[in-house]
Motif scaffolding. Structure first.
Motif, PDB file in Angstrom:
ATOM      1  N   ALA A  56      -2.628   2.454   9.748  1.00  0.00           N
ATOM      2  CA  ALA A  56      -3.526   1.183   9.775  1.00  0.00           C
ATOM      3  C   ALA A  56      -2.093  -0.267   9.889  1.00  0.00           C
ATOM      4  O   ALA A  56      -2.291  -0.856  10.346  1.00  0.00           O
ATOM      5  CB  ALA A  56      -3.733   0.984   7.985  1.00  0.00           C
ATOM      6  N   SER A  57      -1.093   0.139   8.891  1.00  0.00           N
ATOM      7  CA  SER A  57       0.218  -0.761   8.304  1.00  0.00           C
ATOM      8  C   SER A  57       0.365  -0.944  10.298  1.00  0.00           C
ATOM      9  O   SER A  57       1.417  -1.922  10.359  1.00  0.00           O
ATOM     10  CB  SER A  57       1.447  -0.291   7.378  1.00  0.00           C
ATOM     11  OG  SER A  57       1.596   0.894   7.711  1.00  0.00           O
ATOM     12  N   ASN A 114      -0.407  -0.761  12.971  1.00  0.00           N
ATOM     13  CA  ASN A 114      -1.274  -1.275  13.870  1.00  0.00           C
ATOM     14  C   ASN A 114      -1.643  -3.022  13.675  1.00  0.00           C
ATOM     15  O   ASN A 114      -0.971  -3.977  14.166  1.00  0.00           O
ATOM     16  CB  ASN A 114      -2.417  -0.999  14.397  1.00  0.00           C
ATOM     17  CG  ASN A 114      -3.417  -1.550  15.118  1.00  0.00           C
ATOM     18  OD1 ASN A 114      -3.053  -1.927  15.867  1.00  0.00           O
ATOM     19  ND2 ASN A 114      -4.797  -1.871  15.817  1.00  0.00           N
ATOM     20  N   LEU A 115      -1.517  -2.977  11.959  1.00  0.00           N
ATOM     21  CA  LEU A 115      -1.238  -4.716  11.802  1.00  0.00           C
ATOM     22  C   LEU A 115      -0.207  -5.303  12.519  1.00  0.00           C
ATOM     23  O   LEU A 115      -0.548  -6.525  12.568  1.00  0.00           O
ATOM     24  CB  LEU A 115      -1.505  -4.876  10.385  1.00  0.00           C
ATOM     25  CG  LEU A 115      -3.025  -4.250   9.276  1.00  0.00           C
ATOM     26  CD1 LEU A 115      -2.574  -4.742   8.011  1.00  0.00           C
ATOM     27  CD2 LEU A 115      -3.561  -5.994  10.506  1.00  0.00           C
ATOM     28  N   GLY A 139      -6.674   4.688  10.836  1.00  0.00           N
ATOM     29  CA  GLY A 139      -5.966   3.689  10.038  1.00  0.00           C
ATOM     30  C   GLY A 139      -6.392   2.674  11.147  1.00  0.00           C
ATOM     31  O   GLY A 139      -5.573   1.730  10.550  1.00  0.00           O
ATOM     32  N   SER A 185      -8.923   1.117  11.843  1.00  0.00           N
ATOM     33  CA  SER A 185      -9.655  -0.449  11.126  1.00  0.00           C
ATOM     34  C   SER A 185      -9.076  -0.913  10.196  1.00  0.00           C
ATOM     35  O   SER A 185      -9.047  -2.372   9.918  1.00  0.00           O
ATOM     36  CB  SER A 185      -9.623   0.710   9.435  1.00  0.00           C
ATOM     37  OG  SER A 185      -8.484   1.060   9.691  1.00  0.00           O
ATOM     38  N   ALA A 186      -7.487  -1.045  11.309  1.00  0.00           N
ATOM     39  CA  ALA A 186      -6.540  -2.184  10.745  1.00  0.00           C
ATOM     40  C   ALA A 186      -7.067  -3.783  10.690  1.00  0.00           C
ATOM     41  O   ALA A 186      -7.257  -5.068  10.478  1.00  0.00           O
ATOM     42  CB  ALA A 186      -5.498  -2.301  10.959  1.00  0.00           C
ATOM     43  N   LEU A 223     -10.054  -5.918   9.030  1.00  0.00           N
ATOM     44  CA  LEU A 223      -9.002  -7.026   7.557  1.00  0.00           C
ATOM     45  C   LEU A 223      -8.400  -8.049   8.562  1.00  0.00           C
ATOM     46  O   LEU A 223      -8.102  -8.649   6.996  1.00  0.00           O
ATOM     47  CB  LEU A 223      -7.452  -6.016   7.217  1.00  0.00           C
ATOM     48  CG  LEU A 223      -7.813  -4.756   6.965  1.00  0.00           C
ATOM     49  CD1 LEU A 223      -6.744  -3.649   6.605  1.00  0.00           C
ATOM     50  CD2 LEU A 223      -9.389  -4.728   6.027  1.00  0.00           C
ATOM     51  N   ILE A 275      -0.179  -5.442   4.916  1.00  0.00           N
ATOM     52  CA  ILE A 275       0.879  -4.602   5.028  1.00  0.00           C
ATOM     53  C   ILE A 275       1.505  -3.385   4.045  1.00  0.00           C
ATOM     54  O   ILE A 275       1.694  -2.414   4.334  1.00  0.00           O
ATOM     55  CB  ILE A 275       1.519  -4.812   6.296  1.00  0.00           C
ATOM     56  CG1 ILE A 275       0.723  -5.335   7.679  1.00  0.00           C
ATOM     57  CG2 ILE A 275       2.536  -3.682   7.304  1.00  0.00           C
ATOM     58  CD1 ILE A 275       1.634  -5.618   8.921  1.00  0.00           C
ATOM     59  N   PHE A 292      -1.038  -0.981   2.828  1.00  0.00           N
ATOM     60  CA  PHE A 292      -1.218   0.103   2.807  1.00  0.00           C
ATOM     61  C   PHE A 292       0.595   1.450   3.151  1.00  0.00           C
ATOM     62  O   PHE A 292       0.234   2.522   2.172  1.00  0.00           O
ATOM     63  CB  PHE A 292      -1.290  -0.119   4.471  1.00  0.00           C
ATOM     64  CG  PHE A 292      -2.927  -0.619   4.310  1.00  0.00           C
ATOM     65  CD1 PHE A 292      -3.675   0.518   4.284  1.00  0.00           C
ATOM     66  CD2 PHE A 292      -3.578  -1.575   4.972  1.00  0.00           C
ATOM     67  CE1 PHE A 292      -4.893   0.421   4.434  1.00  0.00           C
ATOM     68  CE2 PHE A 292      -4.879  -2.135   4.966  1.00  0.00           C
ATOM     69  CZ  PHE A 292      -5.519  -0.900   4.406  1.00  0.00           C
ATOM     70  N   SER A 309     -11.908  -7.778  16.993  1.00  0.00           N
ATOM     71  CA  SER A 309     -11.716  -6.284  15.969  1.00  0.00           C
ATOM     72  C   SER A 309     -11.782  -4.898  16.808  1.00  0.00           C
ATOM     73  O   SER A 309     -11.002  -3.966  16.512  1.00  0.00           O
ATOM     74  CB  SER A 309     -12.384  -6.401  14.675  1.00  0.00           C
ATOM     75  OG  SER A 309     -12.062  -7.449  13.493  1.00  0.00           O
ATOM     76  N   GLY A 360      -8.887  -2.668  18.118  1.00  0.00           N
ATOM     77  CA  GLY A 360      -8.508  -1.826  17.500  1.00  0.00           C
ATOM     78  C   GLY A 360      -9.167  -0.655  18.111  1.00  0.00           C
ATOM     79  O   GLY A 360      -9.065   0.804  18.034  1.00  0.00           O
TER      80      GLY A 360
END
Length: 529
Positions: A21-22, A24-25, A143, A146-147, A150, A165, A168, A238, A242
């Motif tokens: 997740a972090s 992809n952010l 992860g 879903s990023a 956010l 970020i 996570f 989004s 993703g």
């Protein structure tokens, strides 16, 4: 056994979800932030490609870090470093400093991935590695995919998103630091495997890893620019941002399931064909137009076909290497992936600047096609044999093993008469009473292409005192072949003492239905006729 393994690796799966997740952010926020500052797409591509340059450095030096401090400490150090980098991005906007931070982030992220993936490779084997890695990649997809949602919590330029970020990353750090998962033994080698040696193990896996880098880095780094130019907003945006990892939810497990049963080159070629089809539909939409819902599904399939290529390449390589080379091989695979990741965004970014944004997908189609051609040429024209799969057990074959005075001479003689090397090693290993004889039997039979009925007779003749337990393990592993195993032992019942025969019979009927038990008894009862 599969459920037990999943339970053991669950901390890795939870940690990698937060870790992804972090990741992809970073990929989503930074290109948008630089584009808002008026930086050219080609320059953004160069800055983003520094992540892959850091990945190459990680491939060169990550195994040394793990060798020095161990798996858990290495992962924790990288997660903490990335949390600092995330906070630094909220203050810095200079493109050169951004590129430098991407270099450090690439090193830290990929060192973390190398640590966790080599860990998984040690805990799995050739019969379940495809499924385990597909589940691992599904967690990454959850992860990673879903990023982008956010982003709806705030505007894209809000620096507080970099704080998310860090959150996570700290979650993944806490999970692994508090985990009790068994830690792999530190490798004696602290450097990456040579490219020549890796290529000798698996040319198809090596080339696929490079092309996976060409695909993944370009897709993840530049899809946000394409999506914003096309005017997508809200939930649709989004989903598209993703899609590279969310699409893995559609493809990862089926790919792993197929890879454990069929030739991995054929599976990879089919995956790339699916990718070409979906990318052609994206091109079609650019000029003609598709319904938004259908287009999002196409993006998910496009992303899923790309994200499944690298784990498939990894499993193909690891089917053919010794587990002591897990860390060096993982490091080299990450180097190859990183080199492709450097070239990919630069090439695709240049094409998008020189022509139109849709050239990102022309580029992806070309790379997919190159993978298909290489894999099919290797399969049908250059090398079609399958290398022997590595096993998690390493049985000693020193001469003293067969000549030891602790072994019954009759056992030594019966083992010496066996021509099949894998079966001979299996019997020697069983004599040494391994901790998990069932796994040893299963791996040996599947790697040597032996049938349970082929080994049952040899087990009984060679290890009569263990024969009851061994037959029970054999029918538990292969319950559908219970009667064939019993039939193969038919003539041996006249040669053994009643006590041994009773042990064998008890083992053969363990877990059987009433009808199967009666059939087993009938076969045994007919041995004297």
């Amino acid at each position: 056994m599969q459920q037990k393994l999943l339970y053991r690796i669950s901390p890795i799966l939870f940690a990698i979800t937060a870790y992804a997740a972090s990741l992809n952010l970073f990929f989503v926020l930074l290109p948008i932030r630089m584009s808002d500052q008026g930086i050219a797409t080609s320059d953004i591509g160069v800055a983003m490609s520094m992540y892959a340059a850091g990945a190459v450095l990680a491939g060169l030096f990550a195994s040394r870090a793990v060798h020095r401090v161990g798996h858990i400490r290495a992962f924790a150090s990288m997660a903490a470093t990335l949390a600092i980098i995330a906070v630094a991005h909220s203050y810095l906007t200079n493109i050169w400093l951004t590129g430098l931070l991407r270099l450090l982030a690439g090193f830290s992220f990929v060192t973390g991935f190398i640590t966790l993936e080599s860990w998984l490779n040690v805990l799995s084997d050739s019969t379940n590695r495809g499924k385990i890695f597909s589940i691992y990649q599904i967690c990454i997809a959850l992860g990673f995919g879903s990023a982008p949602f956010l982003l709806n919590l705030s505007v894209d330029s809000d620096p507080r998103l970099f704080g998310i970020i860090s959150i996570f990353l700290c979650i993944s750090l806490i999970i692994m630091s508090m985990s009790r998962i068994p830690v792999p033994e530190a490798t004696e080698r602290a450097r990456a495997m040579s490219l020549k040696k890796l290529w000798a193990y698996s040319p198809s896996g090596t080339l696929s890893s490079f092309c996976a880098g060409l695909i993944s880095a370009a897709s993840v780094s530049l899809i946000s620019l394409y999506a914003y130019e096309r005017g997508f907003t809200g939930v649709w945006l989004s989903l598209i941002l993703g899609s590279y990892q969310l699409g893995g939810l559609l493809t990862q497990y089926p790919t792993g399931w197929l890879a454990d049963r069929y030739d991995k080159r054929s599976v990879a070629a089919g995956l790339m064909t699916l990718g070409i089809t979906s990318n052609l539909l994206i091109v079609f939409d650019y000029f003609v137009g598709l319904p938004t819902g259908l287009l999002v599904l196409v993006f998910l399939v496009s992303g899923g076909s790309g994200v499944a290529l690298f784990p498939l390449a990894v499993t193909q390589v690891f089917d053919h290497i010794d587990l002591k080379d897990a860390m060096p091989a993982t490091s080299t695979l990450q180097i190859i992936l990183g080199v492709g990741g450097v070239i990919g965004p630069i090439t695709a970014g240049f094409l998008m600047s020189a022509f139109e944004s849709i050239w990102l997908y022309y580029y992806l189609i070309l790379v997919h096609a190159a993978v298909i051609v290489f894999l099919l040429v290797r399969k049908f024209f250059i090398r079609t044999e399958r290398l022997s799969a590595s096993a998690p057990y390493r049985v000693t074959t020193q001469p003293t093993s067969l000549g030891s005075s602790k072994l019954d001479p009759r056992v030594d003689y019966s083992i010496a008469q066996i021509e099949e090397p894998a079966l001979k090693l299996l019997l020697v290993a069983l004599r040494q009473q391994p901790r998990d004889p069932a796994e040893l039997i299963r791996v040996t039979l599947e790697s040597a292409d032996l049938q349970p009925s082929d080994v049952a007779t040899k087990m009984v003749l060679t290890l009569p005192k263990q024969s009851g337990h061994l037959m029970q393990l054999l029918v538990e592993l292969y319950p559908e072949q219970r009667l064939e195993i019993t039939q193969s032992l038919h003539e041996l019942f006249a040669l053994h003492k009643e006590r041994i025969n009773s042990l064998i019979e008890e083992g053969l009927v363990a877990g059987a239905s009433e009808a199967e038990a009666q059939a087993v008894h009938a076969i045994i009862a007919g041995h004297s006729s």
